[in-house]
Design an enzyme around this catalytic site. Structure first.
Site, PDB file in Angstrom:
ATOM      1  N   GLU A  78       2.488   3.637   8.466  1.00  0.00           N
ATOM      2  CA  GLU A  78       3.351   4.318   7.926  1.00  0.00           C
ATOM      3  C   GLU A  78       3.076   5.728   7.439  1.00  0.00           C
ATOM      4  OE1 GLU A  78       4.871   2.572   4.113  1.00  0.00           O
ATOM      5  OE2 GLU A  78       5.139   0.575   4.855  1.00  0.00           O
ATOM      6  N   GLU A 126       0.035  -3.084   2.194  1.00  0.00           N
ATOM      7  CA  GLU A 126      -0.278  -2.333   0.861  1.00  0.00           C
ATOM      8  C   GLU A 126      -0.334  -3.353  -0.227  1.00  0.00           C
ATOM      9  OE1 GLU A 126       2.372   0.537  -0.083  1.00  0.00           O
ATOM     10  OE2 GLU A 126       2.016   2.072   1.648  1.00  0.00           O
TER      11      GLU A 126
END
Ligand code: BGP
Length: 461
Positions: free
Chosen positions: A364, A167
């Site tokens: 995720e 991320e």
């Protein structure tokens, strides 16, 4: 027996975690990173004043944790290496204790038939490098590439799936736009430079890896579909710009090797293009990823701006859209995030149609819940809500696979309750609960359910 939701053979079942959130910081001669430092200077900004010093003590308990992973059917697990642990200070000498620790973890995973997926950077810049500007400073890009090489050399004989960043947009948003990561600046110009340098660092690491090593390398992106309030052109424009800023700013260079033209135009128009160097364009073009990790928690809903931004205020992405609270949306009230299972399908279809159907997996997805002890029954947390959450997402993922999307696995965030940055231990995400006083781990109901899903490679509903 045929299941309603049968996944392709060899599907990756597992979970993900990160170094800073699990290992514990004050051991093994680790150098400081920005989280250690920020907690030292502003402990009040962390939920209940809990910092990254001990977290879930994975540093000492990895054997037990890996055996628990095995028990609940993991065939893969994503971890991250702490740069500040491996190379305290970020540049120079390698820490022998860190080498032993990561070797032990990797070997233990493999001995338990769990494939280690290793990420190099999960929000945790070594402090000394932040002090010279972090990703604002191009020299840090070179330091990162040196660190990546050290990691490939040390562990690449056994680790065959690497990720350059987790991320990468989050440190940009947190550290340079919205004040939830150190260095807590609000400065779009720097934010854009940081984003750009991160992507250059990623491409350089991909280049080194492809030249000298023999596995796959990718990046993990949090893709947050931008849904417009309506089909009105003003709402559509708002969602398009959001998509450029928050998804395509990393997805396009990582997968296609180039930035979207309209993002470049928009930044140029506002005088916010980052500084680049000769050769960058070719570097990006020639060093795209092999494998994409997709983190998905929530959609983004947007509408056209209600009020024009003040032209004298500093440039922000939010000049171009307002967030839209869709009536009737389903919420996870603890984390304040909308739950929209179909988003996972929309992401995958987008990857199939617009990104060459690149090999991907859900790296995720998960549900953080506060005060989970409320759901204790006979010593176990009965987290049916988490089972429903996972099931809902897996159904849509399954549908995307039926339609030809190249999805290889599903990892939950996360294996055991861990330290969630500013939220510390507020919202719990794990298959296993962690008692912070005793560090005792206990499987939640979802852990047992997941073990069965992994065993059958699918589920019935
Ligand atoms: C992702 C991060 C993780 C993790 C997770 C849950 O964005 O990659 O590090 O923390 O979100 O979010 P949070 O911890 O903010 O509740």
């Amino acid at each position: 027996m045929t299941l309603n939701y049968q996944f392709p053979k060899g599907f990756w079942w597992g979970s993900a975690a990160s170094a800073t959130q699990t290992e514990g910081s004050n051991q093994g001669d680790k150098g400081k990173n920005i989280w250690d430092h920020w907690f030292e200077i502003e402990p009040n900004r962390f939920f209940e004043g809990v910092g990254p010093d001990l977290t879930s003590d994975f540093y000492n308990r990895y054997k037990e944790d890996i055996s628990n992973m095995k028990a609940i059917g993991h065939n893969s697990f994503r971890m991250s290496i702490s740069w500040a642990r491996l190379i305290p200070g970020g540049i120079g000498e390698v820490n022998p204790k860190a080498v032993t620790f990561y070797n032990n973890v990797i070997d233990e995973l493999i001995a338990n038939d769990i494939e280690p997926f290793v990420n190099l950077f999960h929000f945790d810049m070594p402090l000394e490098l932040q002090e010279v500007g972090g990703w604002e400073n191009r020299a840090v890009v070179n330091a990162y590439v040196d660190y990546a090489k050290v990691a490939f050399d040390l562990f690449g004989d056994r680790v065959k799936k690497w990720f350059t960043f987790n991320e990468p947009i989050v440190p940009v948003e947190g550290g340079y736009l919205y004040d939830f990561h150190y260095p807590n600046l609000v400065d779009a110009k720097k934010a854009i430079q940081v984003a750009y340098h991160t992507m250059i660092a990623s491409a350089k690491a991909v280049k080194v890896y492809h030249a000298q090593y023999d596995g796959k390398i990718g990046i993990v992106l949090n893709l947050t579909p931008s849904y417009p309030r309506s089909q009105n052109p003003a709402d559509l424009k708002a969602s398009h710009i959001c998509d450029l800023f928050f998804n395509r700013s990393f997805l396009d260079p990582a997968v296609k090797g180039e930035y979207p033209e309209d993002l470049i135009e928009l930044l140029e128009e506002h005088g916010h293009l980052p500084k680049t160097e000769a050769g960058d364009q070719a570097l990006l073009k020639e060093n795209t990823i092999d494998l994409l990790g997709v983190n998905y928690y929530q959609p983004r809903r947007v509408k056209a701006k209600e009020n024009l931004p003040n032209p004298y205020s500093p440039f922000m992405p939010d000049w171009f859209f307002d967030n839209y609270e869709m009536p009737g949306r389903k919420m996870n009230p603890y984390r304040g995030w909308e739950i929209y299972e179909k988003g996972i399908y929309d992401i995958m279809i987008n990857l199939k149609e617009n990104y060459g159907n690149i090999e991907s997996f859900i790296s995720e997805n998960g549900m953080g819940v506060q005060n989970e002890e409320r759901f204790l029954k006979n010593g176990r947390i009965e987290d049916d809500y988490r089972i429903d959450f996972i099931k809902g997402h897996l159904k849509w993922l399954h549908k995307s696979i039926e339609q030809g999307c190249n999805v290889k696995g599903y990892h939950l965030w996360t294996f055991m309750d861990n330290w969630s940055w500013m939220n510390a231990y507020k919202n719990r995400y794990g298959f296993f609960s962690v008692n912070l006083k005793t560090q005792e781990r206990t499987a939640k109901k979802s852990a047992q359910w997941f073990a069965e899903v992994s065993r059958q490679n699918g589920f019935n509903d």
